[in-house]
Design an enzyme around this catalytic site. Structure first.
Site, PDB file in Angstrom:
ATOM      1  CE  LYS A 188      -3.132   2.702   2.912  1.00  0.00           C
ATOM      2  NZ  LYS A 188      -4.231   2.672   4.005  1.00  0.00           N
ATOM      3  CD  GLU A 212      -6.707   5.022   2.410  1.00  0.00           C
ATOM      4  OE1 GLU A 212      -7.646   5.523   3.050  1.00  0.00           O
ATOM      5  OE2 GLU A 212      -5.496   4.937   3.000  1.00  0.00           O
ATOM      6  CG  ASP A 272      -9.824   7.570   6.338  1.00  0.00           C
ATOM      7  OD1 ASP A 272      -8.788   7.840   5.839  1.00  0.00           O
ATOM      8  OD2 ASP A 272      -9.724   7.896   7.725  1.00  0.00           O
ATOM      9  CE  LYS A 309      -6.621   8.946   7.845  1.00  0.00           C
ATOM     10  NZ  LYS A 309      -7.328   7.616   8.578  1.00  0.00           N
ATOM     11  CG  ASP A 340      -5.338   8.097   4.364  1.00  0.00           C
ATOM     12  OD1 ASP A 340      -6.165   8.632   3.936  1.00  0.00           O
ATOM     13  OD2 ASP A 340      -5.542   7.125   5.177  1.00  0.00           O
ATOM     14  CG  ASP A 344      -2.024   5.125   4.783  1.00  0.00           C
ATOM     15  OD1 ASP A 344      -1.764   4.256   5.506  1.00  0.00           O
ATOM     16  OD2 ASP A 344      -2.828   5.643   4.318  1.00  0.00           O
ATOM     17  NE  ARG A 358     -10.572  -0.986   3.455  1.00  0.00           N
ATOM     18  CZ  ARG A 358     -10.996  -1.006   4.683  1.00  0.00           C
ATOM     19  NH1 ARG A 358     -12.347  -1.350   5.033  1.00  0.00           N
ATOM     20  NH2 ARG A 358     -10.426  -0.674   5.853  1.00  0.00           N
TER      21      ARG A 358
HETATM   22  N1  BES Z   1      -4.328   4.719   6.741  1.00  0.00           N
HETATM   23  C1  BES Z   1      -5.552   4.439   7.523  1.00  0.00           C
HETATM   24  C2  BES Z   1      -5.170   3.389   8.595  1.00  0.00           C
HETATM   25  C3  BES Z   1      -4.178   3.657   9.787  1.00  0.00           C
HETATM   26  C4  BES Z   1      -4.537   4.082  10.918  1.00  0.00           C
HETATM   27  C5  BES Z   1      -2.703   3.674   9.506  1.00  0.00           C
HETATM   28  C6  BES Z   1      -4.032   4.613  12.098  1.00  0.00           C
HETATM   29  C7  BES Z   1      -2.017   4.260  10.440  1.00  0.00           C
HETATM   30  C8  BES Z   1      -2.395   4.539  11.599  1.00  0.00           C
HETATM   31  C9  BES Z   1      -6.603   3.800   6.652  1.00  0.00           C
HETATM   32  O1  BES Z   1      -6.691   4.360   5.423  1.00  0.00           O
HETATM   33  C10 BES Z   1      -7.830   4.205   7.382  1.00  0.00           C
HETATM   34  O2  BES Z   1      -7.841   5.464   7.576  1.00  0.00           O
HETATM   35  N2  BES Z   1      -8.558   3.112   7.991  1.00  0.00           N
HETATM   36  C11 BES Z   1      -9.878   3.492   8.382  1.00  0.00           C
HETATM   37  C12 BES Z   1     -10.656   2.629   7.570  1.00  0.00           C
HETATM   38  C13 BES Z   1     -12.442   2.964   8.099  1.00  0.00           C
HETATM   39  C14 BES Z   1     -12.750   4.150   7.356  1.00  0.00           C
HETATM   40  C15 BES Z   1     -13.198   1.629   7.577  1.00  0.00           C
HETATM   41  C16 BES Z   1      -9.695   3.154   9.750  1.00  0.00           C
HETATM   42  O3  BES Z   1      -9.186   2.197   9.954  1.00  0.00           O
HETATM   43  O4  BES Z   1     -10.315   3.928  10.458  1.00  0.00           O
HETATM   44 ZN    ZN Z   2      -4.742   4.840   4.709  1.00  0.00          ZN
HETATM   45 MN    MN Z   3      -7.455   6.165   5.217  1.00  0.00          MN
END
Ligand code: BES
Ligand code: ZN
Ligand code: MN
Length: 501
Positions: free
Chosen positions: A269, A353, A351, A281, A274, A292, A355
């Site tokens: 990834k 993204e 967010d 966020k 992000d 990220d 996947r």
């Molecule tokens: N990049 C984030 C995940 C992340 C969180 C990485 C904290 C490092 C530290 C990912 O893209 C994300 O935002 N995931 C969301 C998904 C949700 C919206 C379904 C999450 O985990 O909150």
């Molecule tokens: Zn992310």
């Molecule tokens: Mn994200």
């Protein structure tokens, strides 16, 4: 990175200004008992005519892992100073002890140009090669600095490290030094890329930088730009990248040594920043989002290491690079994207993204028909909640692959814990209402949801594993051989796995 050599000369004769030797915490557990000197410590103490045990007790040195004490030799040896490094209780000592001790020695050697380390006595359960590798990795990881953006970076003067080993271990030690150098070099590349500010690694720039990085190695580079992504139907990557003023990229790196009997595809990834996109966020959650692209950095670093070591396995690394920004051109919440394999996905949350870019990259990887696919991603906040910043999440559809990766992680000092794919229990949660799939299913079991989503894009007959490093890619405090910032996690695991499986 300092240069490293293995030598069988007696440590006490070394002309390095600083000699590092080990001491175990007393087996009794009593702090008033003297630490137990490792063989090299006893030998240099004897050569110098010291009662080193008494000195350590007088100084209150407890031998805990990574603790250090400087003892001046006062002209009794060519070296000016002994650096005693704690190894903890002998019974607990393993490879990661040596990594931590190596880092402590490197930190203690910041102001000298040469360091000599005694490792003639190998811990009981370890073979010499593993011990040398871990120690040298620790020294090299511990001497890592990211100072590109500092005007007055304190100088790090250590240039050469000599590891003094027993005669019988000489050949194995020499090889282990090479493995450690390639492994630490790969870790350094990943950490450098991750620590780089996001304005300097937007997708086209990051693709160029990775290509330049591997230019001297037997690695073929192919970069798909936005036109090629359009042409190839990479709707996930394009959909995530379309809010940014810099277009996305897919980078394919191939290392194909002659005679390779296995082909491993590694997918990373690579969200260069992000923001969450339209599902923006909150500010504090964004503070570490330059990490990220940690999965992409990992797989680029691993293929560099594999090529440097000349491993007899074909490796393809696929980096899915995009910047997730909110703007007038960004993907909206409830837009439907068509992925590379034709699957349609309703974007419930922009967010989620990772996947989306990985789905396309996993289809791309599957089309190469490798023997296994491993993806690495800072994918879910839920992984941070579940396992914190020391343990990565592993999800896999193949038990042998999962076990091999877990074991490699243990050896590498990068523990992972396996979560179930839970297709029977939760498989239906990714089904969409108006499209084939949806990209988010709420808070519960968020890491598993993401795993199930990714799994849909992997060809059925190819063993697949997924490492969620959202919690482990970054450390907000100094930890042993890791300085604050990017950890380079999973680079050592994957190189260990490629080398030994
Ligand atoms: N990049 C984030 C995940 C992340 C969180 C990485 C904290 C490092 C530290 C990912 O893209 C994300 O935002 N995931 C969301 C998904 C949700 C919206 C379904 C999450 O985990 O909150
Ligand atoms: Zn992310
Ligand atoms: Mn994200």
């Amino acid at each position: 990175m300092p240069t490293v050599e293995a030598t069988t000369r007696p440590l006490a004769d070394s002309d390095a200004p600083l000699l590092a030797v080990g001491a175990f915490a007393p087996a009794s557990g009593e702090r008033s008992d003297p630490p137990e000197l490792a063989a090299d410590a006893s030998a240099v103490a004897e050569a110098a005519g010291f009662d080193l045990g008494a000195e350590l007790v007088a100084a209150g040195f407890d031998g805990s892992v990574g603790a250090t004490l400087r003892v001046p030799t006062r002209g009794s040896l060519p070296a000016a100073t002994l650096l005693i490094v704690g190894l903890g209780p002998r019974a607990d000592a393993g490879t990661d002890t040596l990594r931590r001790a190596g880092a402590a020695a490197a930190l203690g050697a910041e102001r000298v140009d040469r360091l000599a380390v005694g490792l003639s006595e190998v811990l009981d359960d370890l073979d010499a090669a593993d011990a040398v590798q871990a120690l040298v990795e620790g020294v090299l990881l511990g001497s890592y600095r990211f100072s590109t953006y500092q005007s007055d970076a304190p100088p790090f003067e250590l240039e050469t490290v000599a590891v003094h080993v027993a005669d019988a271990a000489q050949d194995a030690a020499q090889q282990a030094v090479e493995v450690a150098r390639a492994t630490a070099g790969a870790g350094t590349l990943a950490r450098d890329l991750i620590n780089t500010p996001p304005q300097d690694k937007r997708p086209p720039a990051l693709a160029d930088r990775v290509a330049a990085q591997v230019a001297d190695l037997p690695i073929e580079v192919r970069v798909l730009d936005e036109a090629a992504l359009e042409e190839g139907g990479y709707g996930g990557i394009l959909g995530v990248g379309q809010g940014s003023s810099e277009p996305p990229r897919l980078v394919e790196l191939t290392y194909a040594p002659e005679g390779a009997e296995r082909h491993i595809a590694l997918v990373g990834k690579g969200i260069t920043f992000d923001t969450g996109g339209i599902s923006l966020k909150p500010s504090t959650a964004m503070e570490t989002m330059k990490t990220d692209m940690g999965g992409a950095a990992t797989v680029a670093a691993v293929i560099q290491g594999a090529a440097q070591l000349g491993l007899p396995v074909k490796v393809t690394a696929i980096l899915a690079l995009a910047e997730n920004m909110p703007s007038g051109t960004a993907t909206r919440v409830s837009d439907v994207l068509t992925m590379k394999d034709g699957t349609t996905v309703e974007v419930i949350n922009t967010d989620a993204e990772g996947r989306l870019v990985l789905g396309d990259a996993l289809v791309h990887a599957s089309e190469l028909e490798p023997d296994a696919i491993v993806d690495v991603a800072t994918l879910t906040g839920a992984a941070v909640v579940a396992l914190g910043d020391r343990i990565s999440v592993l999800i896999a559809d193949d038990d042998d692959l999962a076990d091999a990766l877990l074991a490699a992680g243990t050896t590498a000092g990068e523990p992972s814990w396996r979560l179930p794919l839970a297709a029977d229990e939760y498989g239906d949660r990714i089904e969409g209402a108006i499209a084939d799939l949806k990209n988010s299913g709420g808070r519960e079991a968020g890491t598993i949801f993401a795993g199930l989503f990714l799994h849909r894009f992997v060809a059925e007959d190819i063993p697949w594993a997924h490492l969620d490093i959202a919690g482990t890619a970054w450390t907000s405090s100094e930890r042993g051989y890791l300085s604050k910032g990017a950890t380079g996690v999973s680079v050592r695991t994957l190189l260990q796995w490629l080398r030994t499986s």
